[in-house]
Write a protein that holds these residues in place. Structure first.
Motif, PDB file in Angstrom:
ATOM      1  N   MET A 196     -31.494  54.046  31.095  1.00 64.74           N
ATOM      2  CA  MET A 196     -30.531  52.946  30.374  1.00 64.74           C
ATOM      3  C   MET A 196     -30.646  51.509  31.215  1.00 64.74           C
ATOM      4  O   MET A 196     -29.873  50.722  30.845  1.00 64.74           O
ATOM      5  CB  MET A 196     -29.084  53.428  30.127  1.00 64.74           C
ATOM      6  N   SER A 197     -31.205  51.603  32.363  1.00 64.66           N
ATOM      7  CA  SER A 197     -31.219  50.505  33.234  1.00 64.66           C
ATOM      8  C   SER A 197     -31.951  49.095  32.508  1.00 64.66           C
ATOM      9  O   SER A 197     -31.412  48.001  32.803  1.00 64.66           O
ATOM     10  CB  SER A 197     -31.718  50.688  34.678  1.00 64.66           C
ATOM     11  N   LEU A 198     -32.871  49.533  31.907  1.00 62.83           N
ATOM     12  CA  LEU A 198     -33.640  48.674  31.201  1.00 62.83           C
ATOM     13  C   LEU A 198     -32.694  47.654  30.007  1.00 62.83           C
ATOM     14  O   LEU A 198     -33.052  46.412  29.859  1.00 62.83           O
ATOM     15  CB  LEU A 198     -34.953  49.131  30.540  1.00 62.83           C
ATOM     16  N   THR A 199     -31.756  48.446  29.538  1.00 58.45           N
ATOM     17  CA  THR A 199     -30.872  47.836  28.362  1.00 58.45           C
ATOM     18  C   THR A 199     -29.581  47.375  29.522  1.00 58.45           C
ATOM     19  O   THR A 199     -28.477  46.872  28.398  1.00 58.45           O
ATOM     20  CB  THR A 199     -30.604  48.669  27.124  1.00 58.45           C
ATOM     21  N   GLY A 200     -29.448  47.709  30.519  1.00 58.57           N
ATOM     22  CA  GLY A 200     -28.259  47.002  31.160  1.00 58.57           C
ATOM     23  C   GLY A 200     -27.132  48.044  30.908  1.00 58.57           C
ATOM     24  O   GLY A 200     -25.856  47.715  31.199  1.00 58.57           O
ATOM     25  N   TYR A 201     -27.315  49.360  30.621  1.00 62.96           N
ATOM     26  CA  TYR A 201     -26.394  50.548  30.729  1.00 62.96           C
ATOM     27  C   TYR A 201     -25.447  50.378  29.532  1.00 62.96           C
ATOM     28  O   TYR A 201     -24.266  50.815  29.284  1.00 62.96           O
ATOM     29  CB  TYR A 201     -25.540  50.608  31.846  1.00 62.96           C
ATOM     30  N   GLN A 215     -40.799  42.709  39.966  1.00 63.19           N
ATOM     31  CA  GLN A 215     -40.661  41.897  41.112  1.00 63.19           C
ATOM     32  C   GLN A 215     -40.473  42.876  42.258  1.00 63.19           C
ATOM     33  O   GLN A 215     -41.058  42.719  43.293  1.00 63.19           O
ATOM     34  CB  GLN A 215     -39.755  41.025  41.146  1.00 63.19           C
ATOM     35  N   ALA A 216     -39.629  43.982  41.861  1.00 64.84           N
ATOM     36  CA  ALA A 216     -39.176  44.848  42.949  1.00 64.84           C
ATOM     37  C   ALA A 216     -40.269  45.956  43.491  1.00 64.84           C
ATOM     38  O   ALA A 216     -40.566  46.413  44.479  1.00 64.84           O
ATOM     39  CB  ALA A 216     -37.992  45.709  42.549  1.00 64.84           C
ATOM     40  N   VAL A 217     -41.116  46.276  42.218  1.00 67.04           N
ATOM     41  CA  VAL A 217     -42.222  47.098  42.548  1.00 67.04           C
ATOM     42  C   VAL A 217     -43.243  46.464  43.463  1.00 67.04           C
ATOM     43  O   VAL A 217     -44.019  47.111  44.612  1.00 67.04           O
ATOM     44  CB  VAL A 217     -42.785  47.726  40.958  1.00 67.04           C
ATOM     45  N   ARG A 218     -43.642  45.217  43.241  1.00 66.72           N
ATOM     46  CA  ARG A 218     -44.504  44.334  43.796  1.00 66.72           C
ATOM     47  C   ARG A 218     -44.144  44.161  45.343  1.00 66.72           C
ATOM     48  O   ARG A 218     -44.797  44.335  46.388  1.00 66.72           O
ATOM     49  CB  ARG A 218     -44.925  43.077  43.242  1.00 66.72           C
ATOM     50  N   ALA A 219     -42.726  43.879  45.438  1.00 68.44           N
ATOM     51  CA  ALA A 219     -42.172  43.615  46.809  1.00 68.44           C
ATOM     52  C   ALA A 219     -42.173  44.650  47.567  1.00 68.44           C
ATOM     53  O   ALA A 219     -42.513  44.751  48.966  1.00 68.44           O
ATOM     54  CB  ALA A 219     -40.960  43.041  46.563  1.00 68.44           C
ATOM     55  N   ALA A 220     -42.069  46.027  47.211  1.00 69.15           N
ATOM     56  CA  ALA A 220     -41.744  47.185  47.753  1.00 69.15           C
ATOM     57  C   ALA A 220     -43.077  47.933  47.933  1.00 69.15           C
ATOM     58  O   ALA A 220     -43.491  48.755  48.761  1.00 69.15           O
ATOM     59  CB  ALA A 220     -41.081  48.158  46.954  1.00 69.15           C
ATOM     60  N   ILE A 271     -43.716  45.335  33.733  1.00 70.37           N
ATOM     61  CA  ILE A 271     -43.704  46.552  34.513  1.00 70.37           C
ATOM     62  C   ILE A 271     -45.001  47.437  34.435  1.00 70.37           C
ATOM     63  O   ILE A 271     -45.321  47.730  35.541  1.00 70.37           O
ATOM     64  CB  ILE A 271     -42.524  47.613  33.796  1.00 70.37           C
ATOM     65  N   ILE A 272     -45.470  47.364  33.335  1.00 65.70           N
ATOM     66  CA  ILE A 272     -46.829  47.906  33.219  1.00 65.70           C
ATOM     67  C   ILE A 272     -47.867  47.158  34.149  1.00 65.70           C
ATOM     68  O   ILE A 272     -48.531  47.963  35.025  1.00 65.70           O
ATOM     69  CB  ILE A 272     -47.403  47.989  31.851  1.00 65.70           C
ATOM     70  N   ALA A 273     -47.955  45.869  34.108  1.00 69.41           N
ATOM     71  CA  ALA A 273     -48.638  45.416  34.852  1.00 69.41           C
ATOM     72  C   ALA A 273     -48.576  45.508  36.619  1.00 69.41           C
ATOM     73  O   ALA A 273     -49.693  45.821  37.305  1.00 69.41           O
ATOM     74  CB  ALA A 273     -48.723  43.925  34.730  1.00 69.41           C
ATOM     75  N   ALA A 274     -47.205  45.554  37.083  1.00 70.06           N
ATOM     76  CA  ALA A 274     -46.939  45.795  38.315  1.00 70.06           C
ATOM     77  C   ALA A 274     -47.310  47.368  38.690  1.00 70.06           C
ATOM     78  O   ALA A 274     -47.685  47.443  39.839  1.00 70.06           O
ATOM     79  CB  ALA A 274     -45.596  45.432  38.540  1.00 70.06           C
ATOM     80  N   CYS A 275     -47.003  48.202  37.912  1.00 65.25           N
ATOM     81  CA  CYS A 275     -47.262  49.545  38.158  1.00 65.25           C
ATOM     82  C   CYS A 275     -48.374  50.191  37.931  1.00 65.25           C
ATOM     83  O   CYS A 275     -49.193  51.156  38.569  1.00 65.25           O
ATOM     84  CB  CYS A 275     -46.240  50.381  37.192  1.00 65.25           C
ATOM     85  N   HIS A 276     -49.415  49.509  37.088  1.00 61.53           N
ATOM     86  CA  HIS A 276     -50.700  50.176  36.632  1.00 61.53           C
ATOM     87  C   HIS A 276     -51.825  49.284  36.933  1.00 61.53           C
ATOM     88  O   HIS A 276     -52.439  49.384  38.157  1.00 61.53           O
ATOM     89  CB  HIS A 276     -50.568  50.394  35.184  1.00 61.53           C
TER      90      HIS A 276
END
Length: 121
Positions: A29-34, A14-19, A51-56
């Motif tokens: 480690m952010s995907l696992t909540g550190y 969502q952040a990738v698309r919004a930006a 993420i793959i869909a938003a980035c690719h």
């Protein structure tokens, strides 16, 4: 969110698309909540689909359709050394009308190609 890779991946997408991001970098480690004891997340983990869909795919499709240009994306597939046994792969080619022409898998030896030809006026 601690241990919730799917929810974190959706939030990133969502952040990738919004930006309307052109470059995306995630903190380790952010995907696992550190969480230090969380299982490693492999590049082919289905929980990363958002993420793959938003980035690719979605970005390439949007650029192709909005700008009326062909788009090719490339991503390395295969071991890179240093303990990275798998990478994303999934290179693709989209036509100027946004149609997916060819898409590689995540396999290291998978190659896609398309023949570009000039249309008669």
């Amino acid at each position: 969110m601690a241990y919730d890779v799917t929810a974190n991946a959706v939030a990133y997408a969502q952040a990738v698309r919004a930006a309307n991001a052109r470059v995306v970098v995630f903190p380790e480690m952010s995907l696992t909540g550190y969480e230090l004891d969380a299982a490693p997340v492999s590049p082919d983990d289905e929980r990363l689909t958002a993420i793959i869909a938003a980035c690719h795919g979605e970005r390439a499709l949007r650029v192709a359709a909005d700008q009326d240009v062909w788009v090719a994306t490339a991503a390395f597939a295969g071991p890179t050394g240093g303990g990275f046994d798998r990478t994303s792969g999934r290179s693709g080619i989209w036509s100027a009308d946004g149609k997916l022409i060819a898409e590689a898998s995540g396999a290291p030896d998978d190659v896609v190609r398309a023949v570009f030809s000039k249309s008669a006026p």
